[in-house]
Design an enzyme around this catalytic site. Structure first.
Site: not given
Ligand SMILES: [Zn+2]
Ligand code: SF4
Lengths: 494, 503
Positions: A122, A188, A190, A201, A240, A242-243, A386, A395
């Site tokens: 898929e 994952d 993140d 940040c 792409g 932050r992970g 995660d 998933h």
């Molecule tokens: Zn930072």
């Protein structure tokens, strides 16, 4: 013009498209979403709830202003809005010239000859109007490519291989005949999960300092997957923004059912208890060898990333640290000391624990204190996976090599052996790559040079090619006449 | 729960319950010989039994499984479960060791064997039933395995032929420290170790209780139970899949079909502990989004916690939203009001983002969108305590789950005090419940304390029956009961209108 690119904004891209695909740049993308859009309704509720808190949470907010935007040498154009990265023309050029369909196909097909591993897989397309088309499938790489060029999806997700072709699922008489049978084991990591200890940040922003959280997580998880579980084909991919994602592609991993996936997660998970659970690390001694090894990897990062850079207990913020110290007497002594010199940075406070303990303010054993300190190191550095992403066979996970719509950066592989060198802020953006093709001035004569070879995407695709070759080689050996397994295990030398 | 209605079957008619046997007409063994007390149930029954036996044996086993499920739901420890189950097992499904002086050993084992296979037929039709059946049979097997006579147990294990590779002396010397550390052992005692593919011991792997090296798990001999149990579950799951596929062929026997259907219906899902009648509360007029703040006083701690977190952060993470949305749906908040509720609660979010990323999920939870089955089922069922208590613990930044389980004692006490539970005795009781992992007991304790006056009143006046005050096992029941008790004076609200949970 139906699309939102203003000609002054990215002349280079416009030119490039005009050159390569005369006549197509005005295709009205608004018509692109096909009848399959109704599939949006089929999305499982859990799936929907699953992903959006991670990298996509801020997908629609204004893009991150990262420092290198400003420092870029006189760029030919300025990118300031996400719509420009996922603009149909940019996407079309990207799929035509840059996306590595051939290796991508081999990666999922596990052989050069088209098989059901690919045909029953898929794919889910997110279109530019945000409609989600699920259960797409393609017999060959070429058909996938054609569709991508026609529909220019800003995002592609990969689901499982099903027992039958996902497109036929409605025509089956028995619903049970349509079930997921295999997929890579995925992870994952993140930045989202680090918000309570990240001080540099917030939100979707990242910098090199906090990227270190991802770096150390990759190190810890990667070695466990290889040395403990015996997996060999583990690919890490930048998400792409932050992970990072991991794709464990070994056949043995692909065929695991949900309970095995949960077991791997259980083995790797350490921090428990939400924000209100108090102490998040509860482990017995002696430490499990996996934790012992993780601790020795993480110690160093604790000194640099946590104490020096994140400085989580600066100023008045030492309450949580105090809470984690099991000894009342010591806690009180430290409290007093820190109250009287509020400017102490985290590194000094950390050192204070031992020095104050040595000066006699310790009622428990020094071993207990050492263990408590180890627990603190783990709480601040141990990977935060995660958990909802990888425990289920079916998933969806964002494909490698697609463009992140908000940053424009390509979801490139990360080499775990050189993970320290990886800098998310210098990962190429789709628009930059298209300019690079345009500006390329090498010889094109003797051997046909692919467009991607003309760009800074090249090393990443090379890495992917070698990774895929290693996977294919092993599949072939295992699938064909059972040959002796390569003695040192690794069939592919990079 | 289960009707004993034998009159509708003719006791003397004989049923052959083995699908395979019908396929391969020749029966090899009419009667099987059961050497061991324990059984992996690999061979289907081959002898004939009466329809009456068919039904009675199955119902007895079902009774046992239901009790086991209740234990696991109440979070009883394995020891407590074993103790509680002793009399039930003796009554409904006795199974004695060879060393016991029982005379009926073969007969007991036959019943155990046959009833297992009958329920397998009854519960293989849907994935959900298969999962529960496999889960409960596994608990039953583990319980019996632990209590089995050690010598007989060894004999049984040997008969299984499980192919465990022993760890050789050299390797043992080399890995000894790591193996011991992995199992958390400080002592230097000598023991035997086995090496198996880690996939065969997922439980041990998941709890990080075993050394892993290059895909192999190094298992101490004393963890044999886990290995055997894992093997039991694995084989049972495979068999259930096969049975499910063979099921259509069984329809031919119309004498069995109604019995099987009846059996599987008796095995109601725990989710059914919630019913839409919970949403209809006498005296509580249609709830609108603005009323939630006030009504939250009547929420159980899990939902109060979500509510307070939502108010504090103007946001909730996905599983929190899901748990809370379903609960709100369960107390009767309409879809429109629910959307308004979330829209207003996410103060910091743009309309655009909300509509794009959140609204659909709420509508999906209500069954307003989604596939046919989602719409037909009116979306998801509000989560029961069992569901909430057996899901993985919330991670950093998440607020869903049951606070009695997810919070540490200090934070839990703090939270309880914040919602007005100051009584030291109650807090102490909660502490002890939680230590024993009886989370929902703690929750009921708090409920009883918070509604002490009202409960006494309805008891004294006899307006509520004992079942109206049963242990609470669903957050929506908690709310309903709390609301009714706190509004006893208001018109007709005091009487629980005798509504049984619908099935
Ligand atoms: Zn930072
Ligand atoms: S026991 Fe049930 S109702 Fe009570 S707080 Fe936990 S989940 Fe909520």
């Amino acid at each position: 013009m139906p699309h939102s690119v203003t000609p002054e904004a990215i002349p280079a891209v416009e030119q490039l498209i005009a050159k390569s695909e005369p006549g197509t740049q005005d295709m009205a993308m608004d018509d692109a979403p096909s009848a399959e859009v109704e599939d949006k309704a089929k999305v499982n509720l859990e799936d929907l709830f699953d992903d959006e808190d991670s990298d996509e949470e801020f997908a629609s907010s204004a893009p991150v202003k990262s420092e290198e935007d400003a420092s870029q040498p006189a760029a030919t154009f300025k990118i300031s809005d996400k719509s420009q990265y996922s603009d149909p023309d940019v996407m079309r050029a990207f799929y035509q010239r840059l996306f590595p369909f051939r290796f991508f196909f081999q990666w999922l097909n596990h052989s050069a000859v088209p098989s059901n591993d690919f045909a029953h897989r898929e794919f889910a397309f997110t279109l530019s109007n945000d409609a989600l088309q699920r259960y797409q499938s393609f017999p060959t790489a070429d058909l996938l490519r054609k569709r991508c060029i026609a529909d220019t999806p800003p995002r592609i997700d990969i689901g499982p291989v099903y027992s039958t072709n996902p497109r036929d699922r409605k025509t089956l008489r028995k619903a049970s005949a349509f079930r997921p049978i295999s997929r890579e084991l995925v992870f994952d990591i993140d930045m989202d999960a680090y918000d309570d200890i990240r001080t540099c940040c917030t939100g979707a922003n990242i910098c090199q300092k906090c990227w270190a959280f991802i770096t150390m997580s990759i190190k810890v998880v990667d070695v466990a997957l290889r040395d403990d579980f015996g997996f060999k084909h583990v690919m890490w991919v930048y998400s792409g923004r932050r992970g990072a994602h991991a794709w464990v592609c070994d056949k043995r991993a692909r065929e695991m059912d949900d309970s095995k996936r949960r077991a791997v997660y259980g083995y790797l998970e350490l921090l428990k208890g939400g924000d209100q659970g108090g102490k998040k690390v509860n482990v017995w001694r002696p430490l499990h060898p996996h934790l012992e090894r993780s601790l020795s990897i993480l110690k160093e990062h604790f000194q640099t990333t946590i104490l020096a850079e994140q400085d989580p207990w600066a100023e008045q913020n030492s309450a949580h640290l105090l809470n984690l110290i099991p000894d009342t007497k010591l806690r009180e002594a430290l409290q007093k000391k820190w109250d009287s010199s509020p400017g102490r940075p985290s590194a000094s406070k950390w050192a204070d624990i031992d020095s104050v303990a040595k000066s006699g303010a310790l009622s428990k054993s020094s071993k207990e204190l050492l263990e408590a300190k180890q627990d603190i190191v783990l709480e601040y550095t141990y990977p935060r996976l995660d958990a909802d992403v990888g425990k289920k066979l079916n998933h969806l996970l964002k494909s490698p090599f697609v463009v992140h719509p908000a940053t424009g950066r390509i979801c490139v592989p990360i080499d775990p052996r050189r993970v320290e060198e990886f800098d998310p802020l210098s990962v190429p953006k789709v628009t930059e790559l298209l300019v690079e093709i345009d500006e390329w001035s090498g010889e094109d004569s003797e051997k046909k040079i692919q467009d991607w070879e003309k760009t800074s995407l090249k090393p990443y695709i090379e890495y992917f090619r070698v990774f895929v070759a290693g996977l294919l080689k092993e599949e072939k050996e295992k699938g064909g006449i059972k040959r002796e397994r390569d003695e040192n295990g690794d069939v592919m030398e990079f | 729960m289960i009707r004993h209605d034998y009159s509708r079957v003719e006791p003397k008619r004989r049923a052959n319950i083995d699908p395979k046997k019908r396929q391969f007409a020749k029966a090899e063994y009419a009667q099987q010989d059961y050497k061991h007390r324990l059984n992996f149930y690999t061979l289907p029954p081959t002898a004939e039994i009466t329809l009456e036996e068919f039904e009675t044996w199955a119902i007895n086993r079902l009774k046992v499984l239901s009790e086991l499920e209740a234990c696991s739901f109440r979070n009883r420890s394995p020891e407590e479960t074993a103790e509680y189950m002793t009399s039930i097992l003796n009554k409904y499904l006795p199974l004695r060791a060879n060393t016991s002086r029982g005379t009926n050993l073969q007969e007991e084992r036959k019943r155990d064997h046959y009833s297992h296979f009958i329920l397998r037929l009854a519960f293989s039709s849907t994935e959900e039933l298969r999962r529960r059946f496999s889960h409960l049979e596994t608990i039953l097997f583990r319980l019996r395995f632990r209590e089995d006579d050690p010598r007989e147990r060894q004999g049984f294990v040997r008969s299984l032929d499980l192919e465990w590779e022993e760890v050789g002396d050299d390797e043992k010397r080399e890995l000894r420290d790591q193996m011991l550390a992995a199992i958390g052992s400080k002592r230097e005692e000598e023991q035997d170790w086995f090496k198996v593919d880690w996939e065969r011991v997922p439980e041990l792997v998941s709890q990080r209780k075993v050394l892993l090296k290059r895909g192999m798990a190094y298992v101490p001999a004393k963890e044999q139970t886990s290995l055997v149990v894992a093997e039991f579950t694995k084989r049972l799951d495979e068999q259930l899949e096969l049975t499910a596929r063979a099921l259509p062929r069984l329809d031919e026997d119309d004498r069995l079909a109604p019995i099987l259907a009846h059996l599987s219906q008796s095995f109601t899902a725990p989710e059914a502990a919630y019913s839409s009648s919970d949403a209809n509360i006498d005296g509580l007029s249609a709830i609108n989004s603005g009323a939630i703040d006030t009504l939250s006083q009547n929420f159980p701690l899990c939902m109060q916690n979500l509510h307070m977190t939502l108010r504090a952060n103007s946001h909730l993470k996905h599983y929190g939203r899901l748990q809370y949305t379903l609960f709100l749906k369960g107390i009767g908040l309409s879809l429109e009001e629910c959307i308004i509720f979330w829209r207003r609660s996410f103060k910091l979010m743009t309309d655009d983002k909300f509509h794009k990323e959140y609204k659909y999920n709420i509508r999906h939870a209500y069954g307003d969108v989604g596939g046919d089955s989602n719409r037909r089922g009116r979306g998801y069922t509000p989560y029961s305590c069992q569901k909430i208590l057996t899901e993985p613990l919330p991670g950093p930044g998440q607020a869903h789950g049951c606070p009695y389980r997810a919070f540490n004692v200090e934070n839990l006490t703090g939270l309880l005090q914040r919602v007005g539970i100051q009584d030291r005795e109650v807090l102490q009781g909660v502490k002890e419940d939680v230590k024993k992992q009886r989370y929902h007991v703690a929750c009921n304790r708090v409920f009883e304390f918070a509604h002490k006056k009202e409960i006494k009143k309805v008891k004294d006046e006899g307006t509520w029956s004992a079942t109206d005050l049963d242990t609470i096992v669903h957050p929506n029941t908690y709310f309903k009961r709390s609301w009714l008790l706190k509004h006893l004076g208001d018109g007709n609200a005091g009487v629980v209108s005798g509504d049984k949970m619908e099935e």
